[in-house]
Design an enzyme around this catalytic site. Structure first.
Site, PDB file in Angstrom:
ATOM      1  CD  GLU A   1      -6.057  -2.576 -12.745  1.00  0.00           C
ATOM      2  OE1 GLU A   1      -6.864  -3.645 -12.825  1.00  0.00           O
ATOM      3  OE2 GLU A   1      -6.530  -1.578 -12.321  1.00  0.00           O
TER       4      GLU A   1
ATOM      5  CG  HIS B   1      -4.281   0.611  -6.116  1.00  0.00           C
ATOM      6  ND1 HIS B   1      -5.089   1.541  -6.199  1.00  0.00           N
ATOM      7  CD2 HIS B   1      -4.756  -0.361  -7.122  1.00  0.00           C
ATOM      8  CE1 HIS B   1      -5.680   1.682  -7.478  1.00  0.00           C
ATOM      9  NE2 HIS B   1      -5.430   0.515  -7.775  1.00  0.00           N
TER      10      HIS B   1
END
Length: 347
Positions: free
Chosen positions: A157, A70
């Site tokens: 994550e 990201h």
């Protein structure tokens, strides 16, 4: 509406993502007609057993699998953001959105480099920063080039716990450095080993999607998978795919924001990082000479056997393994055993 359903409508699939249809994960996955491969009149048992590609096999694998981290998030900019905002809600910064748009243009250039009929399919972590990154990346792709997009919780994550107190997290991460990144489990969170387990589960589903033709329907189309995820998760994905050891994983540097790695299918039916990237890049990422040599082999050689695949890092496990089963002892000599630096006859 699921993302796969959205991909069949006229709305851009990366403009607004939703939950993937749960029933797809619960379906049994019998091999479709396209998965019955003809190699001399028989099924391609090699592909079915190893879930890897034989160059003569009819199974249509994606041309590329692209892993993207990201863009810059508020948490990257200021760790105190995690104190009051749940990790999954941490947004991109303005710079992060700009990075994602630039990454989209670069990824478009990669997949369109050879021209012809190509399309992309996206998987994305459910976190706010990855979904926002996908939306910005998607601006680079015309609607008719996007097969679909799916939110995939297993590429999220690493879980560091709930609200994170900045000073406490600094101390915990220092402990992780001493303990080892892969096995250290954050209090109330995960270790990289935990992430490995869910990434392995995701890969099983990914292969099922490929086998059942969920990612593309046009046999003339070159398919590219783009997985928008996180730094550690992407490194664990590579570790699982290429069968790297824990020690080899520990060598790897993190991705920069919106940096991506391109796994491209080589002429021998193997994915390699060295089809698109250079040796110098792999060195900068922390890969050892042995890991780079394996990538070089994958980029150019014909498929090896399953036994050879498993033994690609054999020197990692054994010191100076014998090249031959022959020993210096003659047939009439008694076998010897070395223990604690001393040699004794076996009785």
């Amino acid at each position: 509406m699921s993302l796969d359903t959205a991909s069949r409508h006229h709305h851009h699939p990366v403009a607004a993502t939703g939950q993937a249809a749960e029933e797809e994960e619960e379906e049994e996955a019998p091999p479709p007609a396209a998965a019955a491969h003809d190699l001399g009149g028989s099924e391609c048992r090699f592909c079915e057993m190893t879930r890897q590609h034989h160059p003569q096999c009819a199974r249509r694998l994606p041309k590329r699998i692209i892993l993207v981290r990201h863009g810059e998030s508020q948490g990257n900019l200021d760790m105190s953001a995690y104190t009051t905002t749940p990790d999954y809600r941490i947004p991109l910064t303005a710079l992060g959105a700009e990075q994602a748009r630039a990454a989209g243009r670069r990824i478009h250039d990669v997949v369109a480099s050879a021209g012809g009929n190509w399309k992309v399919y996206f998987y994305v972590s459910p976190y706010a920063r990855t979904r926002a990154t996908l939306r910005e990346i998607g601006r680079a792709f015309p609607r008719d080039r996007v097969i679909g997009a799916r939110e995939e919780c297993r590429v999220r994550e690493q879980d560091f716990g709930n609200f994170q107190v900045e000073e406490r997290m600094r101390a915990v991460k220092e402990t992780r450095q001493r303990f080892g990144r892969f096995f250290f489990r954050f209090p109330e969170g995960e270790s990289a080993a935990d992430v490995f387990d869910r990434v392995a589960s995701f890969l099983e589903s990914l292969w099922r999607d490929i086998d059942m033709g969920r990612l593309d329907q046009d046999p003339s189309c070159e398919t590219n998978l783009v997985i928008v995820s996180h730094g550690l998760t992407s490194r664990v994905f590579l570790m699982k795919w290429f069968k790297w050891t824990v020690a080899q994983f520990e060598r790897l540097n993190n991705f920069d924001n919106c940096e991506f790695r391109v796994m491209q299918l080589g002429p021998g039916g193997e994915y390699s990082l060295l089809v698109h990237h250079t040796k110098e890049e792999l060195q900068q990422w922390g890969m050892s000479p042995e890991m780079i040599a394996d990538q070089q082999w994958r980029a150019s050689a014909n498929r090896r056997s399953w036994a050879e695949e498993c033994s690609s890092f054999i020197d990692t496990f054994f010191e100076e393994p014998n090249d031959s089963s022959e020993t210096s002892s003659s047939d009439d000599e008694e076998p010897e055993d070395k223990e604690n630096g001393k040699t004794k006859l076996l009785e």
